[in-house]
Scaffold this motif. Structure first.
Motif, mmCIF file in Angstrom:
data_model
loop_
_atom_site.group_PDB
_atom_site.id
_atom_site.type_symbol
_atom_site.label_atom_id
_atom_site.label_comp_id
_atom_site.label_asym_id
_atom_site.label_seq_id
_atom_site.Cartn_x
_atom_site.Cartn_y
_atom_site.Cartn_z
ATOM 1 N N ASP A 13 0.973 -1.083 0.158
ATOM 2 C CA ASP A 13 -0.076 -0.092 -0.036
ATOM 3 C C ASP A 13 0.849 1.324 -0.118
ATOM 4 O O ASP A 13 0.607 2.156 -0.659
ATOM 5 C CB ASP A 13 -0.836 0.123 1.265
ATOM 6 C CG ASP A 13 -1.972 -0.940 1.123
ATOM 7 O OD1 ASP A 13 -2.160 -1.595 0.050
ATOM 8 O OD2 ASP A 13 -2.547 -1.382 2.116
ATOM 9 N N ARG A 14 1.716 1.401 0.870
ATOM 10 C CA ARG A 14 2.855 2.590 0.925
ATOM 11 C C ARG A 14 3.578 2.672 -0.308
ATOM 12 O O ARG A 14 3.823 4.064 -0.740
ATOM 13 C CB ARG A 14 3.538 2.370 2.075
ATOM 14 C CG ARG A 14 4.372 3.680 2.396
ATOM 15 C CD ARG A 14 3.585 5.069 2.721
ATOM 16 N NE ARG A 14 4.489 6.202 2.974
ATOM 17 C CZ ARG A 14 4.519 7.002 2.191
ATOM 18 N NH1 ARG A 14 3.657 7.213 0.956
ATOM 19 N NH2 ARG A 14 5.123 8.305 2.318
ATOM 20 N N THR A 15 4.048 1.845 -0.985
ATOM 21 C CA THR A 15 4.813 1.754 -2.256
ATOM 22 C C THR A 15 3.924 2.076 -3.234
ATOM 23 O O THR A 15 4.401 2.946 -3.910
ATOM 24 C CB THR A 15 5.495 0.381 -2.385
ATOM 25 O OG1 THR A 15 6.219 0.111 -1.449
ATOM 26 C CG2 THR A 15 6.255 0.508 -3.580
ATOM 27 N N ALA B 158 4.048 1.701 9.246
ATOM 28 C CA ALA B 158 4.269 2.699 7.974
ATOM 29 C C ALA B 158 2.896 3.687 8.199
ATOM 30 O O ALA B 158 1.791 3.435 8.504
ATOM 31 C CB ALA B 158 3.757 1.801 6.621
ATOM 32 N N GLU B 159 3.174 5.043 7.441
ATOM 33 C CA GLU B 159 2.185 5.888 7.511
ATOM 34 C C GLU B 159 1.808 6.531 6.170
ATOM 35 O O GLU B 159 2.947 6.912 5.352
ATOM 36 C CB GLU B 159 2.643 7.148 8.289
ATOM 37 C CG GLU B 159 1.616 8.136 8.492
ATOM 38 C CD GLU B 159 2.312 9.230 9.442
ATOM 39 O OE1 GLU B 159 1.656 10.309 9.696
ATOM 40 O OE2 GLU B 159 3.458 9.096 10.164
ATOM 41 N N MET B 160 0.600 6.587 5.720
ATOM 42 C CA MET B 160 0.179 6.891 4.601
ATOM 43 C C MET B 160 0.226 8.368 4.357
ATOM 44 O O MET B 160 0.136 9.037 5.384
ATOM 45 C CB MET B 160 -1.399 6.242 4.088
ATOM 46 C CG MET B 160 -1.325 4.581 4.241
ATOM 47 S SD MET B 160 -0.439 3.963 3.094
ATOM 48 C CE MET B 160 -1.524 4.136 1.660
ATOM 49 N N GLN B 161 -0.163 9.063 3.343
ATOM 50 C CA GLN B 161 -0.113 10.411 3.075
ATOM 51 C C GLN B 161 -1.386 10.956 3.605
ATOM 52 O O GLN B 161 -1.466 12.053 4.114
ATOM 53 C CB GLN B 161 0.011 10.723 1.596
ATOM 54 C CG GLN B 161 1.563 10.478 0.988
ATOM 55 C CD GLN B 161 1.175 10.801 -0.510
ATOM 56 O OE1 GLN B 161 0.300 11.050 -1.043
ATOM 57 N NE2 GLN B 161 2.624 10.906 -0.945
ATOM 58 N N GLU C 289 1.217 4.087 -3.033
ATOM 59 C CA GLU C 289 0.943 5.357 -2.750
ATOM 60 C C GLU C 289 2.319 6.256 -3.241
ATOM 61 O O GLU C 289 2.064 7.274 -4.032
ATOM 62 C CB GLU C 289 0.847 5.723 -1.415
ATOM 63 C CG GLU C 289 0.436 7.117 -0.915
ATOM 64 C CD GLU C 289 0.120 7.289 0.462
ATOM 65 O OE1 GLU C 289 -0.882 7.695 0.806
ATOM 66 O OE2 GLU C 289 0.984 7.202 1.194
ATOM 67 N N ARG C 290 3.297 5.981 -3.114
ATOM 68 C CA ARG C 290 4.627 6.433 -3.329
ATOM 69 C C ARG C 290 4.730 6.447 -5.005
ATOM 70 O O ARG C 290 4.906 7.703 -5.751
ATOM 71 C CB ARG C 290 6.074 6.166 -2.894
ATOM 72 C CG ARG C 290 5.890 6.375 -1.160
ATOM 73 C CD ARG C 290 7.659 6.159 -0.782
ATOM 74 N NE ARG C 290 7.563 4.867 -0.958
ATOM 75 C CZ ARG C 290 7.808 3.983 0.072
ATOM 76 N NH1 ARG C 290 7.416 4.477 1.366
ATOM 77 N NH2 ARG C 290 7.857 2.803 0.045
#
Length: 375
Positions: free
Chosen positions: A88-90, A232-235, A92-93
């Motif tokens: 998920d975090r990847t 991990a922290e999402m935007q 988003e980036r």
């Protein structure tokens, strides 16, 4: 009427049009449909040469559908991201980099129109606009990966991302703190974060790994912590635990016995309740956030008299540097959570082995530095 008389060939055919120019046609090897080359020619000979090139490409297995490259990059990139398996975090980036830095340059272009020269100009323009080099490298790597898929799908013949040196950059050397500076920062920060600083330096855990630690992950008998996940922290601000990037990320890391009083004090005063309680919490009892902690770290760094622009992550670099003396490459890779040839090495009982020796050497450095303080 076009003139076909006398122009039959073993492969394809050429014909003269009313305009006087010549056209080349052939059977699509995939569909059997009759195709015309995308342009006309001044002479019959020129048309035959062009047709011979197509025949040679088909015989060598390198022919691609000339219409495939007309797919718009924006449509292709949307599908590529959708079908890509990403955390998920990847994801988003990736989506952020694509939206901000790749689509503005290539979205409306057909895939076949993206040349190496255009990729080079795009990269140069990003750097000139002040986009950070790490971000530009990441954008280039994503573009190259996407266009590799386009090659695999036979939409283009060759990946235009062929700019030498564009996929890497020289990482500036980060500062290394002394043991005394680590303790100065730990002494200067809020008491609830003291252990966070010490473990970051003397176990080299990442911030996300520290933030996700639970009570059950801390072994005070053998002076070790078990890393099983990372926060991990999402935007959007959403926090979640994720699995490590590789099997090597799951590991048991010994800490110096000299830190045991700090560990026990912290667990008693600041850790969450129960075996699943978080070891590190925010001041209001919520989850620890990197964004909220940053100001605390900067204030402590300044109060401790550390003038260099030391990031919290540099404590990991400091710990790796201190641990390097006398440790083998594999021992360091295991302690740091980097991939090793066999994932089983991660699960061995390291606290009675070489990792314990590494932690003991770090403890000796602590005693040497703090001896007059603790006496």
């Amino acid at each position: 009427m076009p003139n076909d008389k006398g122009n039959r060939r073993r492969f394809g055919a050429v014909r003269q049009l009313k305009s006087g120019r010549w056209q080349a046609r052939y059977r699509d090897p995939a569909t059997g449909q009759l195709r015309s080359l995308g342009q006309t020619y001044n002479s019959k000979r020129d048309a035959e040469i062009a047709l011979s090139r197509v025949e040679a490409d088909i015989s060598r297995g390198v022919w691609t559908d000339p219409d495939a490259g007309n797919v718009l990059f924006g449509d292709f990139m949307t599908a590529w991201l959708r079908d890509r398996k990403l955390a998920d975090r990847t994801r988003e980036r990736h989506e952020s980099v694509v939206r901000l830095h790749i689509l503005p340059a290539f979205e409306a272009r057909p895939l076949a129109s993206i040349t190496t020269a255009r990729v080079r100009s795009w990269r140069t323009a990003l750097l000139a606009a002040g986009v950070g080099e790490p971000t530009v490298v990441k954008a280039y790597q994503i573009l190259r990966a996407a266009l590799n898929t386009a090659v695999d799908d036979e939409l283009i013949r060759r990946n235009p991302c062929r700019v030498k040196g564009a996929d890497s950059y020289d990482v500036p050397e980060r500062p290394v703190l002394s043991v005394a500076e680590v303790f100065a920062a730990a002494d200067a920060i809020s008491r609830r974060y003291r252990l966070l600083v010490l473990l970051a330096a003397f176990t080299t855990l990442r911030f996300g790994e520290l933030a996700s630690l639970r009570r059950r992950d801390v072994d005070t008998v053998h002076c070790a912590v078990k890393v099983q996940r990372a926060q991990a922290e999402m935007q959007t601000g959403a926090l979640f635990d994720k699995a490590p990037k590789s099997d090597a990320g799951v590991r048991l890391v010994a800490f110096p016995i000299e830190l045991l009083p700090d560990v026990e004090r912290h667990m008693e005063m600041y850790a969450g309740a129960g075996r699943d309680g978080h070891v590190f919490l925010g001041p209001q009892g919520g989850k620890l956030r990197r964004s909220n902690f940053r100001d605390d770290w900067i204030k402590a760094r300044t109060k401790a008299g550390i003038t260099a622009d030391v990031h919290f992550h540099d404590l990991r670099h400091t710990g790796n540097t201190l641990a390097a003396a006398g440790a083998s490459l594999r021992e360091l890779m295991t302690r740091m959570g980097h991939s090793t040839p066999r994932a089983a090495l991660i699960y061995q009982h390291m606290v009675n082995g070489r990792d314990r020796e590494i932690a003991d050497r770090l403890g000796a450095l602590i005693r040497k530095t703090r001896g007059d303080v603790d006496s």
